[in-house]
Design an enzyme around this catalytic site. Structure first.
Site, short mmCIF file in Angstrom:
data_model
loop_
_atom_site.label_atom_id
_atom_site.label_comp_id
_atom_site.label_asym_id
_atom_site.label_seq_id
_atom_site.Cartn_x
_atom_site.Cartn_y
_atom_site.Cartn_z
N TYR A 1 -56.94 41.78 -11.89
CA TYR A 1 -56.11 41.26 -12.98
C TYR A 1 -55.97 42.23 -14.14
O TYR A 1 -56.93 42.91 -14.51
CB TYR A 1 -56.70 39.94 -13.50
N ARG B 1 -62.30 30.37 -11.90
CA ARG B 1 -62.20 31.83 -11.87
C ARG B 1 -63.40 32.39 -12.65
O ARG B 1 -63.36 32.49 -13.88
CB ARG B 1 -60.89 32.31 -12.50
N ASP C 1 -51.99 26.02 -4.12
CA ASP C 1 -50.94 25.59 -5.05
C ASP C 1 -49.85 24.83 -4.30
O ASP C 1 -49.34 23.82 -4.79
CB ASP C 1 -50.35 26.80 -5.76
#
Length: 306
Positions: A112, A179, A267
């Site tokens: 990320y 996370r 998702d």
């Protein structure tokens, strides 16, 4: 005539995903394909594909990646009117590193680059802006995840405001999405925060690994005993899911389909289940719809279905 079908509003950060052309270490890849990512955005797209009116409340940078993300939402028939543009902060992104598993499937690792991104600037003011306020006033469902409150203090305050709003007739959906990297050094705080959201939601989604990490058990029945508050509780794993509607319990197996890569399937699963609930399906019917839509995310290295 205006569309009076149920509206689902998803609140969270959108990201650009850079996916390498081949399954190899990043240092060996020269070509990357650009794609849309972000848990809540993936869910909004899958809801739209299921015929549910959906919208995103979020923020992007005033840059090419931000313009790409909002254009993708519109192309995929998701309302992007409440996506704010930040003139200073950049659009967040992540680079996916692909490797081949022993069974030939593709495993993805995310790297990320989202610190101080436009999406991390989500705040209660984002929710009260005219476009977002109008969507939330109409929403039959608001969907969020455990990622947003980990991004920044202001993003957590925005999520707190969503859960404090008890508008009659509006369901609150929450995907735990633990996370650990985002909660590094404050893991206990993260567990307390996510537990509070789970107890304040009407629908909760949680993978078995996330359940173990956050709640201390991956057993669906023990988890239900720990979280009696949400009407719907879904505990998922690669082979299937256990779903609760009040005291009703259903267990189902995942569909047997070829798996290219699994990121984003959760998702899509959430979107399928929510689409079932919003259209009046039974628990078993909503669960079956969730599995069907999840298979579409398993068939590519993109995070969202197309």
């Amino acid at each position: 005539m205006p569309d009076t079908s149920p509206l689902a509003v998803c609140v969270g950060e959108g990201l650009v995903s850079l996916v390498p052309a081949t399954a190899a270490p990043l240092e060996d890849n020269r070509t990357f394909h650009r794609s849309l990512a972000g848990a809540e955005w993936n869910t909004a797209i899958a809801l739209a594909s299921a015929g549910i009116r959906s919208a995103v409340v979020s923020r992007v940078g005033d840059d090419g990646f931000g313009r790409f993300l909002t254009a993708e939402l519109r192309r995929l028939e998701v309302d992007a009117s409440a996506v704010e543009v930040d003139a200073l902060a950049p659009t967040g992104l992540y680079v996916k590193e692909l490797s081949t598993g022993p069974d030939g499937s593709i495993d993805g690792t995310m790297h990320y680059y989202r610190t101080d991104s436009a999406g991390a600037g989500l705040s209660p003011a984002t929710l009260t802006a005219p476009a977002a306020s109008a969507l939330l006033a109409e929403a039959a469902l608001v969907h969020t995840s455990g990622i947003t409150p980990a991004l920044s203090a202001s993003a957590r305050a925005a999520q707190d405001a969503l859960f404090a709003d008890r508008t009659e007739g509006r369901m609150r959906s929450f995907d735990v999405n633990w996370r650990s990297v985002l909660w590094r050094g404050r893991e206990d705080e993260g567990r307390r925060v996510l537990t509070g959201y789970a107890r304040g939601a009407d629908v909760v989604f949680c993978t078995r690994p996330d359940a173990a990490a956050v709640f201390g058990t991956d057993d669906p029945d023990r988890l239900r005993a720990l979280l009696p508050e949400p009407r719907f509780l879904l505990v998922t794993h690669p082979l299937g899911a256990v779903a609760f509607d009040g005291e009703e319990r259903q267990q189902s197996d995942a569909l047997d389909v070829p798996v290219v890569e699994s990121i984003g399937a959760g998702d899509a699963f959430a979107a399928g289940f929510l689409a079932g609930v919003l259209t009046g399906l039974s628990l078993s019917g909503s669960l079956a719809r969730a599995h069907r839509i999840a298979t579409r995310a398993l068939s590519s290295t993109r995070d969202h279905i197309d």
